[in-house]
Design a protein around this motif. Structure first.
Motif, PDB file in Angstrom:
ATOM      1  N   ILE A 199      -3.781 -18.221  31.444  1.00 13.87           N
ATOM      2  CA  ILE A 199      -3.563 -19.662  31.865  1.00 13.87           C
ATOM      3  C   ILE A 199      -3.110 -20.643  30.788  1.00 13.87           C
ATOM      4  O   ILE A 199      -2.077 -21.347  30.618  1.00 13.87           O
ATOM      5  N   GLU A 200      -3.901 -20.505  29.733  1.00 11.06           N
ATOM      6  CA  GLU A 200      -3.971 -21.222  28.547  1.00 11.06           C
ATOM      7  C   GLU A 200      -3.366 -20.639  27.390  1.00 11.06           C
ATOM      8  O   GLU A 200      -3.071 -21.291  26.436  1.00 11.06           O
ATOM      9  N   GLY A 201      -3.225 -19.303  27.585  1.00  7.52           N
ATOM     10  CA  GLY A 201      -2.279 -18.590  26.444  1.00  7.52           C
ATOM     11  C   GLY A 201      -3.284 -18.336  25.409  1.00  7.52           C
ATOM     12  O   GLY A 201      -2.753 -18.507  24.135  1.00  7.52           O
ATOM     13  N   ILE A 202      -4.381 -18.042  25.557  1.00  6.55           N
ATOM     14  CA  ILE A 202      -5.383 -17.845  24.595  1.00  6.55           C
ATOM     15  C   ILE A 202      -5.861 -16.536  24.345  1.00  6.55           C
ATOM     16  O   ILE A 202      -6.237 -15.931  25.475  1.00  6.55           O
ATOM     17  N   LEU A 203      -5.783 -15.708  23.479  1.00  2.00           N
ATOM     18  CA  LEU A 203      -6.434 -14.345  22.976  1.00  2.00           C
ATOM     19  C   LEU A 203      -7.816 -14.437  22.377  1.00  2.00           C
ATOM     20  O   LEU A 203      -7.972 -15.224  21.497  1.00  2.00           O
ATOM     21  N   TYR A 204      -8.628 -13.723  22.977  1.00  2.00           N
ATOM     22  CA  TYR A 204     -10.104 -14.016  22.391  1.00  2.00           C
ATOM     23  C   TYR A 204     -10.258 -12.342  22.100  1.00  2.00           C
ATOM     24  O   TYR A 204      -9.978 -11.360  22.588  1.00  2.00           O
ATOM     25  N   SER A 205     -11.146 -12.469  20.596  1.00  2.00           N
ATOM     26  CA  SER A 205     -11.348 -11.046  20.174  1.00  2.00           C
ATOM     27  C   SER A 205     -12.814 -11.097  19.632  1.00  2.00           C
ATOM     28  O   SER A 205     -13.145 -12.141  19.286  1.00  2.00           O
ATOM     29  N   GLY A 206     -13.545 -10.023  20.129  1.00  2.00           N
ATOM     30  CA  GLY A 206     -14.941  -9.966  19.360  1.00  2.00           C
ATOM     31  C   GLY A 206     -14.942  -8.730  18.411  1.00  2.00           C
ATOM     32  O   GLY A 206     -14.316  -7.864  18.483  1.00  2.00           O
ATOM     33  N   SER A 207     -15.972  -8.901  17.394  1.00  2.00           N
ATOM     34  CA  SER A 207     -16.084  -8.132  16.384  1.00  2.00           C
ATOM     35  C   SER A 207     -17.540  -7.539  16.157  1.00  2.00           C
ATOM     36  O   SER A 207     -18.516  -8.176  16.291  1.00  2.00           O
ATOM     37  N   PHE A 208     -17.813  -6.485  15.417  1.00  2.00           N
ATOM     38  CA  PHE A 208     -18.841  -6.041  14.884  1.00  2.00           C
ATOM     39  C   PHE A 208     -19.710  -7.129  13.879  1.00  2.00           C
ATOM     40  O   PHE A 208     -20.559  -6.904  13.431  1.00  2.00           O
ATOM     41  N   ILE A 238     -16.779 -14.348  17.725  1.00  2.00           N
ATOM     42  CA  ILE A 238     -15.693 -14.516  18.597  1.00  2.00           C
ATOM     43  C   ILE A 238     -14.459 -15.202  18.099  1.00  2.00           C
ATOM     44  O   ILE A 238     -14.925 -16.357  17.558  1.00  2.00           O
ATOM     45  N   LYS A 239     -13.385 -15.006  18.015  1.00  2.00           N
ATOM     46  CA  LYS A 239     -12.296 -15.683  17.607  1.00  2.00           C
ATOM     47  C   LYS A 239     -11.270 -16.026  18.845  1.00  2.00           C
ATOM     48  O   LYS A 239     -11.349 -15.097  19.450  1.00  2.00           O
ATOM     49  N   ALA A 240     -10.804 -17.229  18.962  1.00  2.00           N
ATOM     50  CA  ALA A 240      -9.657 -17.746  19.963  1.00  2.00           C
ATOM     51  C   ALA A 240      -8.558 -18.007  19.185  1.00  2.00           C
ATOM     52  O   ALA A 240      -8.424 -18.799  18.247  1.00  2.00           O
ATOM     53  N   TRP A 241      -7.505 -17.038  19.569  1.00  2.00           N
ATOM     54  CA  TRP A 241      -6.224 -17.288  18.979  1.00  2.00           C
ATOM     55  C   TRP A 241      -5.257 -18.041  19.968  1.00  2.00           C
ATOM     56  O   TRP A 241      -5.155 -17.640  21.222  1.00  2.00           O
ATOM     57  N   SER A 242      -4.364 -18.861  19.631  1.00  2.00           N
ATOM     58  CA  SER A 242      -3.512 -19.424  20.271  1.00  2.00           C
ATOM     59  C   SER A 242      -2.060 -18.478  20.047  1.00  2.00           C
ATOM     60  O   SER A 242      -1.599 -18.581  18.785  1.00  2.00           O
ATOM     61  N   ILE A 243      -1.576 -17.949  21.225  1.00  2.00           N
ATOM     62  CA  ILE A 243      -0.525 -16.919  20.920  1.00  2.00           C
ATOM     63  C   ILE A 243       0.839 -17.716  20.674  1.00  2.00           C
ATOM     64  O   ILE A 243       1.415 -17.509  19.695  1.00  2.00           O
ATOM     65  N   ASN A 244       0.957 -18.961  21.079  1.00  2.00           N
ATOM     66  CA  ASN A 244       2.292 -19.748  20.744  1.00  2.00           C
ATOM     67  C   ASN A 244       2.232 -20.529  19.521  1.00  2.00           C
ATOM     68  O   ASN A 244       3.218 -20.324  18.732  1.00  2.00           O
ATOM     69  N   ASP A 245       1.105 -20.818  18.969  1.00  2.00           N
ATOM     70  CA  ASP A 245       0.922 -21.353  17.577  1.00  2.00           C
ATOM     71  C   ASP A 245       0.555 -20.242  16.666  1.00  2.00           C
ATOM     72  O   ASP A 245       0.844 -20.527  15.426  1.00  2.00           O
ATOM     73  N   THR A 249     -10.590 -27.201  21.657  1.00  2.00           N
ATOM     74  CA  THR A 249     -10.312 -25.796  21.294  1.00  2.00           C
ATOM     75  C   THR A 249     -11.907 -25.346  20.856  1.00  2.00           C
ATOM     76  O   THR A 249     -11.778 -24.104  20.859  1.00  2.00           O
ATOM     77  N   SER A 250     -12.905 -26.018  20.922  1.00  2.00           N
ATOM     78  CA  SER A 250     -14.148 -25.482  20.607  1.00  2.00           C
ATOM     79  C   SER A 250     -14.708 -24.867  21.791  1.00  2.00           C
ATOM     80  O   SER A 250     -14.191 -25.244  22.947  1.00  2.00           O
ATOM     81  N   HIS A 251     -15.685 -24.154  21.666  1.00  2.00           N
ATOM     82  CA  HIS A 251     -16.654 -23.429  23.001  1.00  2.00           C
ATOM     83  C   HIS A 251     -17.959 -23.818  22.634  1.00  2.00           C
ATOM     84  O   HIS A 251     -18.522 -23.830  21.770  1.00  2.00           O
ATOM     85  N   THR A 252     -18.601 -23.694  24.021  1.00  2.00           N
ATOM     86  CA  THR A 252     -19.900 -23.880  24.066  1.00  2.00           C
ATOM     87  C   THR A 252     -20.645 -22.694  24.940  1.00  2.00           C
ATOM     88  O   THR A 252     -20.085 -22.158  25.823  1.00  2.00           O
ATOM     89  N   LEU A 253     -21.699 -22.581  24.689  1.00  2.00           N
ATOM     90  CA  LEU A 253     -22.372 -21.676  25.319  1.00  2.00           C
ATOM     91  C   LEU A 253     -23.163 -22.088  26.653  1.00  2.00           C
ATOM     92  O   LEU A 253     -23.685 -23.369  26.546  1.00  2.00           O
TER      93      LEU A 253
END
Length: 474
Positions: free
Chosen positions: A215-224, A228-235, A280-284
């Motif tokens: 819906i927002e075009g955001i890809l989330y990635s998690g790592s060791f 967690i990072k949020a990526w804007s695919i359009n930007d 663009t920030s996230h909260t728990l």
């Protein structure tokens, strides 16, 4: 009535006899480094081949191998081992199996295409049909070790050993598979001038999981690296990054209706994250903590009534689930028990839950309608190593059964395709009288344990904590 020892002896004897008189080979081993074209699947004519130990000949069987129920000579379908043959609820068979030189780490499905990621730099594409699967082509990247993949529409997102994410256009042209790379995240068009900034945007360790909020075009990635990072695919850039857990981020899922992001970690917690409205920030939002065991897998089940169930797979072999209540709050609903070791992957399909484990088995669970009770319908045996990834897709339905395909990858370097039929009477699942008694205690579903394959017996000799840690880093 036969006791359990006599029954196991009878089934094992039948299994050994049938295998000693079978002359067909086990599988076709294909060396990826010497063949440029994508290999075709090897089709098995019987499920008994799948339970032989590695590097063994059919006439030299391991007496400790797991016995299986004999198959009917007229059909490849197998009854669920947890049901009586006269009234089966679920039928299944392995229709394809591929043995590669590399561990299978990830599987993604896009319509009739299935993608597999492994240690190799190639992401293989397979066209999945109801009767078999065949090679469609492959994507060649500059870096291998594809631990996570996500598909949406014509896009395929893949994570690689260089800690970067690649975006591919997988649209077919006139039936031919010609993938095209769209971009690499972080985007490095002006690498020389932005090298310091790009370094901060890139994950520092293995990218273990991804989720796409379309819906927002955001890809989330998690790592060791615990972030967690949020990526804007359009930007083509990282719009937010934050430390999410005290251990490895192992898996994540997203609720597409409201954008809630669920993450799990080796620190034994499940966390729910919200994106701040207009930012663009996230909260728990909430922390779900249960028993403190490392959590390896997540899956979410959505219904048309906007109710959801969240499932998590733990290192102790249990599957915990939470039910959504008012105000998007989740309450613990119970635990499903049956796996002997850690649950490494989960996938949901309508009211079915499919789990893959370190004990090399796949279990299919069914949630009763208007209830939080679950039944284990089947145990799929065939892999000889930990099940690392799963995917599923519904096929055309008829009046008598629901048919679907299950795709599984394992550290035994095989990728398998299972065809499963759930009979109509089980789909209706009428509510039983005992389900209406209002028992809200934790539902423990205990089924007969699966006999351990050789890999499980070796694992019992190791310290469980060190094994879990080694697996996630291999």
């Amino acid at each position: 009535m036969l006791d359990i020892q006599t029954y196991v002896f009878f089934v094992t004897s039948f299994y050994l006899y049938s295998q000693m008189n079978h002359n067909k080979t086990l599988s076709c081993l294909i060396n990826e480094e010497t063949k440029d074209e994508s290999p075709s699947f090897h089709h098995f004519t019987t499920q008994l081949h799948e339970n032989l130990p590695l590097n063994s000949h059919p006439t030299h069987l391991d007496p400790q191998a797991s016995p299986v129920l004999p198959q009917s000579p007229e059909s490849l379908w197998s009854y669920s081992p947890l049901q009586t043959p006269s009234q089966p609820s679920l039928l299944f068979c392995c229709i394809s199996s591929l043995h590669r030189n590399g561990n299978i780490h990830s599987i993604a499905v896009s319509e009739d295409l299935v993608f597999t990621g492994s240690n190799s730099r190639r992401v293989h594409a397979w066209q999945s049909l109801s009767s078999n699967c065949h090679a469609k082509g492959y994507i060649h990247a500059n870096s291998g070790d594809v631990r996570a993949m996500v598909t949406y529409s014509n896009w395929l997102f893949t994570s690689h050993k260089d800690h970067k994410i690649r975006v591919w256009n997988i649209r077919s042209n006139n039936g031919s598979f010609r993938p095209r790379k769209v971009t690499t995240l972080p985007y490095n068009h002006h690498l020389k001038s932005l090298i310091s900034k790009q370094t901060t945007q890139q994950h520092e360790e293995i990218i273990s999981c991804m989720a796409y909020y379309h819906i927002e075009g955001i890809l989330y990635s998690g790592s060791f690296d615990r972030t967690i990072k949020a990526w804007s695919i359009n930007d083509k850039k990282c719009v937010d990054t934050f430390i999410a857990h005290g251990g490895n981020v192992n898996d994540m899922v997203i609720n597409q209706l409201n954008g809630y992001l669920f993450t799990c970690s080796s620190d034994g917690t499940i966390k729910i994250w919200l994106r701040v409205y207009g930012e663009t920030s996230h909260t728990l939002f909430k922390v779900l903590c249960f028993l403190g065991n490392p959590i390896y897998a997540l899956a979410i089940s959505m219904s048309q009534l906007q109710e959801s169930f969240l499932y998590s797979g733990s290192s102790d072999g249990s599957i915990n689930f939470w039910e959504q209540q008012l105000s998007y709050r989740y309450s613990h609903g119970g635990v499903l028990q049956g796996h002997q070791f850690g649950v490494l992957c989960l996938v949901v399909l309508e009211n079915l839950v499919i789990s893959g484990s370190e004990d090399s088995t796949i279990r299919i669970w069914k949630r009763q309608k208007r209830s939080s009770n679950h039944d284990c319908l089947a145990v799929l045996e065939g892999h000889r190593g930990p099940i690392t990834c799963l995917a599923a897709r519904v096929q055309l339905e008829d009046l008598s059964a629901m048919s679907f395909l299950v795709y599984s990858g394992s550290l035994d370097q095989t990728f398998k395709v299972w065809r499963v039929k759930l009979l109509q009477e089980m789909r209706k699942s009428p509510l039983r009288d005992e389900d209406m008694e209002g028992n809200e205690s934790i539902n423990v579903i205990q089924k007969s344990p699966v006999l351990s394959p050789p890999w499980v017996k070796m694992k019992k000799q190791l310290h469980s904590c060190s094994v879990h840690k080694d697996y996630k880093i291999v």
